[in-house]
Motif scaffolding. Structure first.
Motif, mmCIF file in Angstrom:
data_model
loop_
_atom_site.group_PDB
_atom_site.id
_atom_site.type_symbol
_atom_site.label_atom_id
_atom_site.label_comp_id
_atom_site.label_asym_id
_atom_site.label_seq_id
_atom_site.Cartn_x
_atom_site.Cartn_y
_atom_site.Cartn_z
ATOM 1 N N CYS A 1 51.169 37.545 32.271
ATOM 2 C CA CYS A 1 50.256 38.612 31.832
ATOM 3 C C CYS A 1 50.858 39.945 32.274
ATOM 4 O O CYS A 1 51.215 40.097 33.443
ATOM 5 C CB CYS A 1 48.864 38.411 32.439
ATOM 6 N N PHE B 1 49.542 42.509 33.026
ATOM 7 C CA PHE B 1 48.688 43.178 34.010
ATOM 8 C C PHE B 1 48.566 42.386 35.304
ATOM 9 O O PHE B 1 48.441 42.931 36.372
ATOM 10 C CB PHE B 1 47.295 43.404 33.407
ATOM 11 N N CYS B 2 48.606 41.053 35.231
ATOM 12 C CA CYS B 2 48.307 40.205 36.397
ATOM 13 C C CYS B 2 49.491 39.366 36.868
ATOM 14 O O CYS B 2 49.400 38.730 37.912
ATOM 15 C CB CYS B 2 47.162 39.243 36.103
ATOM 16 N N HIS C 1 44.034 37.273 28.121
ATOM 17 C CA HIS C 1 43.878 36.664 29.447
ATOM 18 C C HIS C 1 42.382 36.490 29.725
ATOM 19 O O HIS C 1 41.822 37.124 30.621
ATOM 20 C CB HIS C 1 44.558 37.567 30.492
ATOM 21 N N CYS D 1 42.093 38.961 33.661
ATOM 22 C CA CYS D 1 41.690 40.359 33.499
ATOM 23 C C CYS D 1 40.945 40.605 32.191
ATOM 24 O O CYS D 1 40.374 41.671 31.989
ATOM 25 C CB CYS D 1 42.913 41.267 33.585
HETATM 26 ZN ZN ZN Z 1 45.675 39.483 33.106
#
Ligand code: ZN
Ligand code: FAD
Lengths: 417, 97
Positions: free
Chosen positions: B6, B8-9, B59, B63
């Protein structure tokens, strides 16, 4: 063709089973055919058989990139039924179901069609409503289907757990008694043998890599891994690879290819009398004549051409099977595999002419086209021979996605097989 | 099970994600002015690429955000993931998306 019968079997057994001929010739491609089928699965081989048997086209070939029946035909869980919701689907699938009844006699090949009944479970109020709606719609269309209470379902399938304290209790079921299973390989082999006997060339290890068109845009030849082969009629039955094959002629389709997995258990004595499916909890099970439990899962989450999927999908299915049939909890699974299924947005197939003259397509069978093999092959052959659809497949066009005339079995049931 | 990066994660198991189909399909900005063919194509026609495919993922059990990925559909291997709105990283694809 050597005819199979109890007598010929007995006679050959005295000779140590020597002297059986191979069931089809190992053909090498001719420079030109009157028609070519791309894809040696049940649908393609069947279409070649009906082209020869019913339309007199015998100078034809089936091109298969691997071995015949090595695609979804040889990988599926063989559930056969016809209790779909819409009129168009009822006609198509019931046409096929009727053909299963005498297919073994027609082909002189034991396809082991076993109409042992297909039971579809309801676990929620929504399931009950959807399934009853199907039962009523089917009755209007003359398609066999009946509603069962949980007690009646257990009577028909004694291993079924109808306790009300399980995660998804059984609230009833639909039963199509005329549905069942067949032997998948035998369907491919039986059609191949019967087509070969009528002169059809079955050419394995022959991948189509290009589609040549003349100045007017019509099909004139196929480029293959075994050279250029001319033909002005080409029918494509390539299941999960249909987007790739039609892409060779610049035709785009409303298809996405997903892995679909199945697995079998160790063989055991006969314990399971019918086919049970549950769409809500993604599990399908029957017992093969060899004794294995044949279990199917839902599709994997993403598009792929790998012919394998993720283990957690199978684990999820087995959890459901163990809850519905506690007696299977200690069984061991022998092997699992995946096939690549071509899914349309409305979960109905496409059996149609394409925008390219001389190019025909039979695809979009997704997770449920084995049951339709005879009927689909029959009307696809008609479409190719006459350059117009049979009334049964006329609604199953590509253009329905432009015109909005979907045959929305997806919304009707979220049904898989 | 796939491991998906991901943007972001970081790397997470496939179970946390939902597949969102082919990426970079823009809804016509004025639907009333497109032809029936264009609208049908927007809704239903898909590349269904055998090879490097640009696709959306979400996701959902993390998130919650959408992002895009390049994945080879003949091996299921992820080549890159990138944020929604960004162009696919050309170096990763050889321009063959
Ligand atoms: Zn994420
Ligand atoms: C795990 C699983 C379970 C299933 N369970 C059921 C079920 O219970 N009931 C049911 O009704 N259906 C079921 N299905 C769906 C069913 O298997 C298919 O819809 C059906 O078998 C499709 O038959 P086909 O002949 O069109 O395709 P296939 O048998 O896949 O044949 C297509 C052939 O085309 C060949 N090909 C592809 N590209 C090329 C090329 N470029 N050149 C030459 N040849 C090419 C392939 O090698 C393949 O052999 C299941 C499918 C799977 C994967």
């Amino acid at each position: 063709m050597q005819k199979f019968s109890a007598w010929s079997l007995l006679k050959k057994s005295f000779g140590g089973h020597k002297g059986w001929q191979s069931q089809w010739r190992r053909a090498t491609p001719k420079p030109e055919y009157d028609a070519i089928i791309v894809g040696g699965g049940g649908h393609g081989l069947g279409a070649a058989y009906y082209l020869a048997a019913e339309h007199g086209l015998t100078n034809i070939a089936v091109l298969e990139k691997g071995w015949i029946g090595g695609g979804n035909t040889g990988r599926n869980t063989t559930i056969i039924r016809s209790n779909y919701l819409f009129d168009e689907s009822a006609r198509l699938y019931d046409h096929s179901l009727k053909m299963w009844n005498d297919l073994a006699q027609v082909l002189n090949y034991n396809v082991m069609f076993s109409p042992r009944g297909v039971m579809m479970l309801a676990h929620t109020v929504h399931d009950v409503q959807v399934i009853k709606r199907h039962v009523h719609a089917n009755r209007c269309n003359g398609v066999d289907n009946a509603w069962l209470t949980p007690a009646q379902a257990k009577e028909f399938c004694p291993p079924l757990n109808i306790d009300d304290n399980i995660r998804y209790p059984v609230m009833g079921a639909a039963l199509q008694r005329s549905g069942g299973t067949a032997r998948h390989d035998a369907v491919a082999w039986g059609y191949a043998r019967a087509a070969d006997a009528l002169g059809v060339d079955i050419i394995e290890n022959c991948e189509v890599t290009g589609i040549r068109r003349d100045a007017n845009g019509a099909v004139e030849a196929l480029e293959t891994s075994r050279g250029l082969i001319k033909s002005r009629k080409v029918g494509v039955s390539a299941a999960g690879n249909t987007s790739v094959v039609l892409g060779l002629a610049g035709v785009r389709l409303p298809l996405e290819s997903f892995p679909l997995q199945a697995l079998v258990s160790e063989p055991i004595k006969p314990v399971f009398p019918c086919v049970v499916m549950s769409n809500s909890i993604h599990a399908y099970v029957s017992q093969s004549d060899k004794g294995e439990l044949v279990i199917g899962a839902g599709t994997d989450a993403y598009t792929s051409y790998t012919q394998r999927g993720a283990l957690h999908i199978n684990a999820h299915t087995l959890e459901a099977i163990c809850e519905l049939f506690p007696m299977f909890r200690r069984m061991r699974m022998l092997r699992n595999w995946g096939g690549i299924v071509d899914v349309t947005p409305d979960r109905s197939p496409i059996i149609a002419k394409t925008p390219v003259q001389g190019l025909y397509v039979n695809c979009g069978w997704g997770t449920g086209g084995f049951k339709a093999t005879p009927g689909s092959a029959h009307v696809f052959a008609w479409t190719i021979a006459k350059d117009e659809p049979h009334p049964i497949n006329a609604p199953f066009t590509i253009e329905r996605f432009r015109d909005g005339t979907l045959i929305d079995e997806a919304a009707a049931a979220a049904v898989a097989h | 099970m796939l491991v998906i990066q991901c943007p972001f994660c970081g790397p997470r198991p496939e179970l946390e994600f939902a597949h969102g189909g082919e990426a970079h399909i823009a809804r016509p900005s004025d639907p009333a002015s497109v032809t029936i063919e264009e609208w049908g194509a927007f809704l239903y026609l898909r590349k269904n690429t055998r090879g490097v495919h640009a696709e959306r993922w979400r996701h959902v059990r993390g998130c919650g955000r959408f992002f895009n990925a390049l994945r080879d559909t003949t091996t299921d291997q992820f080549i890159a993931t990138y944020k929604a709105g960004e162009a696919p990283p050309a170096s990763a694809t050889g321009g063959a998306v």
